[in-house]
Design an enzyme around this catalytic site. Structure first.
Site, short mmCIF file in Angstrom:
data_model
loop_
_atom_site.label_atom_id
_atom_site.label_comp_id
_atom_site.label_asym_id
_atom_site.label_seq_id
_atom_site.Cartn_x
_atom_site.Cartn_y
_atom_site.Cartn_z
N GLU A 46 9.98 0.40 7.37
CA GLU A 46 10.30 0.97 6.51
C GLU A 46 11.07 2.66 6.59
OE1 GLU A 46 9.24 0.21 2.48
OE2 GLU A 46 11.07 0.73 1.41
N CYS A 243 11.50 -1.22 -0.33
CA CYS A 243 12.54 -1.47 -1.39
C CYS A 243 13.57 -1.13 -1.23
CB CYS A 243 11.62 -0.42 -2.28
SG CYS A 243 10.03 -1.24 -3.11
N ASN A 374 14.05 -8.28 -0.86
CA ASN A 374 13.31 -8.29 -0.68
C ASN A 374 12.33 -8.32 -1.79
OD1 ASN A 374 10.53 -6.55 0.44
ND2 ASN A 374 11.10 -4.95 -1.24
N GLU A 375 11.53 -7.67 -2.60
CA GLU A 375 10.80 -8.16 -3.94
C GLU A 375 11.37 -8.35 -4.91
OE1 GLU A 375 7.48 -5.01 -4.00
OE2 GLU A 375 6.52 -5.57 -2.78
O1 AHR Z 1 5.18 -0.78 1.32
C1 AHR Z 1 5.87 -0.18 0.20
C2 AHR Z 1 6.89 -0.90 -1.10
O2 AHR Z 1 5.73 -1.76 -1.51
C3 AHR Z 1 7.91 -1.19 -0.09
O3 AHR Z 1 8.64 -0.98 -0.18
C4 AHR Z 1 7.80 -2.80 -1.32
O4 AHR Z 1 8.30 -3.90 -0.29
C5 AHR Z 1 6.33 -2.77 -1.80
O5 AHR Z 1 7.06 -3.11 -3.57
#
Ligand code: AHR
Length: 655
Positions: A46, A243, A374-375
């Protein structure tokens, strides 16, 4: 080294005496049942902690396109004070929305010694004798301005110089570049461009790349950072997050189509992590998309990882604005997913396959998985997931979809897990950011998971030495060992755990928002953590099939503070045993291999350990914790000593 030598001596001496006392681990090498997916150990990337610009992207110039919200951020006037109107930022958003801003110089006669300096990302690291390519776009209404380029060291002494004279009058943007060779090294250098007039000149897309990029590619990646990824031999690369896929709001979501093609057309946006962590604001953090989707796919190919893109599902980050796209407006988002599959895998006679070929990669990238969101969590996610699934499976039934459960094993997780199982999804993505104890305690977590349901992807996990979100979290040996213990559980359950990745991957020492991270770096060095070596050792010693390793007929999941698993590599006919000693005492284990007929087995033992569980690798002591390998000779019955706080990997040829 002394400690390792002592261990080996112990292995060779007194085996018979000790055999009676040591706890017995029996490895049934003939019971080769569960195949291990080549994808079991992979990488999560990321653009957080300066992973891309100021990190992997080797460009030393910050804000070379003048597109930041404060358009001269990163730049400072040098020399004489510039009269008003000499250097201004023009914004032509209505005609060029992807790259609206540029620098316009209007230098009257006899105005000399004016210029702009770029600070880079916490300074520019410049290496003696290395070539640097400065390149820019220009157009000029009134030719005459010459650009005198200097790279300065921290004391302001020029260590590379060159001149660039834009050619002729032009209403069209043209590219020009010059090569500079550094006569000295600088840790925190900077770039200065002096403007020698008179004339009228527009400048944009100023970059400065070293020649020693990964594979020597022009405008490429930092070779040392890619090398540590390649050294992991990762099964997959998940990108672009995280994120960042969701964005703080939907305007800031990741849109892959804006990240391909000429860089000048890649629309820069603010990075979610610019303002994502209140305690560590990074106002100069943007995404230039020099690392765009074609580069991500190319990176996967380079390091032998299967690409695993994650796409926005019509929901922004639920920790931030939690915006959702109405269901009847979801089509463009779904179309982005369909087009992405065609871009990655389509023949060059398809619209997006042709685009890929035109961008220089005619061969498909063989993408197998696509993450939807993603989340994200809640019924709103389930609704959107179903719409994506229907459209994608209709056109691409073989693409396996990765589905989200949120960010933690909390009540939302239970709702999501049960809803996803009812939908019979392909792969469930679980995320775990917990203290080391949680990882030790959960080494048997998957032993009782439903074998008939979806496969599991440990999409993000990392042991937090203090607590999630704490700025005090450190990448200690203890954290790494807890992850290793947990990973023995992933390996033992490789029939349902298909993939896993530590997160986040990279962090710049001077520009991070989140800790812990797998690999730290600064402008000159890469500092792998103990967790990195755990990931690397598991991945490089994966094996093809799990075989039972039992203590009193049960798997080793924390008895006497130890964790252990065994695999066979059927391609090389090697037995691989991984053992974690999470205590401060030496442990002796009596290894029994009842199915092995040979009397002596030759191989290697690799040990990862350190002075104390709190030891970390630092810029000053990069190699404090690194794996050490020695030869190993075992019998069908032998004693192995597990040193305190260690991961040991035995690898021996069976035939
Ligand atoms: O790994 C850091 C963050 O943690 C990522 O962006 C997210 O997916 C998770 O909450």
């Amino acid at each position: 080294m002394i400690r390792i030598a002592a261990v080996v001596m112990l292995l060779l001496k007194g085996i018979d005496l000790q055999a009676q006392e040591a706890i017995m681990y029996t490895v049934h090498t003939a019971s080769m049942k569960t195949p291990i997916q080549p994808s079991l150990w992979g990488i999560f990337f990321e653009d957080i902690n300066r992973g891309a610009d100021g990190g992997l992207n080797a460009d030393l110039v910050k804000n070379g396109s003048f597109e930041f919200n404060t358009p001269l951020m990163g730049w400072k006037p040098v020399g004489r004070k510039m009269p008003d109107g000499t250097a201004i930022i023009v914004n032509q958003n209505s005609t060029n929305p992807n790259n609206p801003k540029y620098l316009q110089l209007d230098i009257p006669p006899r105005l000399d010694s004016i210029g702009l300096a770029n600070e880079g990302f916490g300074g520019m690291a410049i290496k003696k004798d290395l070539e640097y390519e400065l390149s820019l776009l220009y157009r000029q209404a009134a030719p005459g301005i010459r650009l005198n380029i200097q790279l300065l060291n921290a004391a302001g002494k020029p260590i590379a110089t060159g001149g660039l004279q834009p050619n002729g009058q032009s209403q069209e943007w043209k590219e020009q570049s010059i090569s500079l060779t550094a006569t000295d090294t600088a840790q925190k250098g900077r770039l200065v461009i002096w403007f020698e007039g008179p004339g009228k000149l527009d400048l944009d897309m100023i970059s400065l790349y070293p020649a020693d990029t990964w594979k020597g590619r022009p405008k490429g990646f930092r070779a040392d950072m890619v090398q540590v990824l390649a050294d992991m031999k990762p099964g997959f690369l998940r990108f672009p997050g995280g994120c960042i896929v969701e964005g703080t709001d939907l305007n800031e979501r990741y849109q892959w189509k804006q990240t391909i093609g000429p860089r000048v057309d890649r629309k820069l946006i603010i990075n979610k992590w610019n303002h994502g962590v209140a305690a560590r604001p990074t106002p100069d953090y943007y995404q230039s998309y020099a690392l765009g989707f074609l580069e991500y796919f190319q990176l996967c190919e380079d390091i032998g990882a299967v690409p695993m893109p994650i796409i926005n599902c019509g929901m922004s980050c639920q920790f931030n604005t939690a915006e959702v796209v109405p269901m009847d407006h979801l089509d463009p988002y779904i179309q982005d997913a369909l087009d992405l599959i065609e871009f990655a895998n389509g023949k060059d006679n398809t619209t997006w396959g042709k685009k890929r070929a035109e961008l220089g990669h005619p061969a498909p990238f063989n993408m197998k998985w696509l993450g939807i969101g993603n989340e994200n969590w809640g019924p709103q996610y389930i609704d959107r997931l179903q719409a994506f699934t229907k459209a994608i499976k209709q056109k691409y039934p073989d693409i396996q979809l990765i589905t989200s459960t949120g960010y933690s094993p909390n009540p939302q997780f239970r709702y999501m897990d049960s809803a996803l199982r009812k939908l019979n999804v392909d792969i469930i993505d679980e995320h775990y950011y917990h203290m080391p104890n949680w990882f030790f305690m959960n080494a048997a977590k998957y032993d009782n998971y439903d074998r008939k349901g979806p496969k599991i992807f440990l999409g993000e996990y990392a042991a937090q030495s203090v607590r999630i979100g704490s700025q005090e979290n450190r990448n200690t040996l203890w954290c790494a060992l807890s992850e290793a213990a947990f990973m023995t559980g992933l390996e033992r359950n490789a029939d349902i755990v298909a993939m896993s990745a530590y997160a986040p991957l990279f962090a710049h020492y001077d520009g991070w928002q989140w800790t812990p991270n797998l690999i730290w770096f600064n402008n000159t060095k890469v500092i792998p953590t103990p967790s990195y070596y755990v990931q690397q050792l598991f991945s490089r010693n994966r094996g093809t099939h799990v075989v039972p390793l039992l203590q009193d007929n049960t798997p080793v999941t924390g008895q006497d503070s130890c964790y252990a698993t065994a695999t066979i590599d059927s391609t090389t006919n090697e037995l691989i045993i991984k053992m974690v000693n999470a205590s401060g005492e030496r442990k002796q284990r009596h290894l029994q291999l009842p199915d092995v007929k040979r009397k002596k087995l030759k191989g290697f033992i690799t040990i990862l350990t350190g002075d104390s569980p709190s030891t970390v690798n630092t810029v000053e002591a990069i190699n404090k914790i690194i794996p050490v390998t020695n030869t190993w000779e075992a019998k069908t019955e032998s004693i192995v000593t597990l040193v305190p706080y260690s991961l040991s990997i035995l690898r021996m040829r069976l035939e």
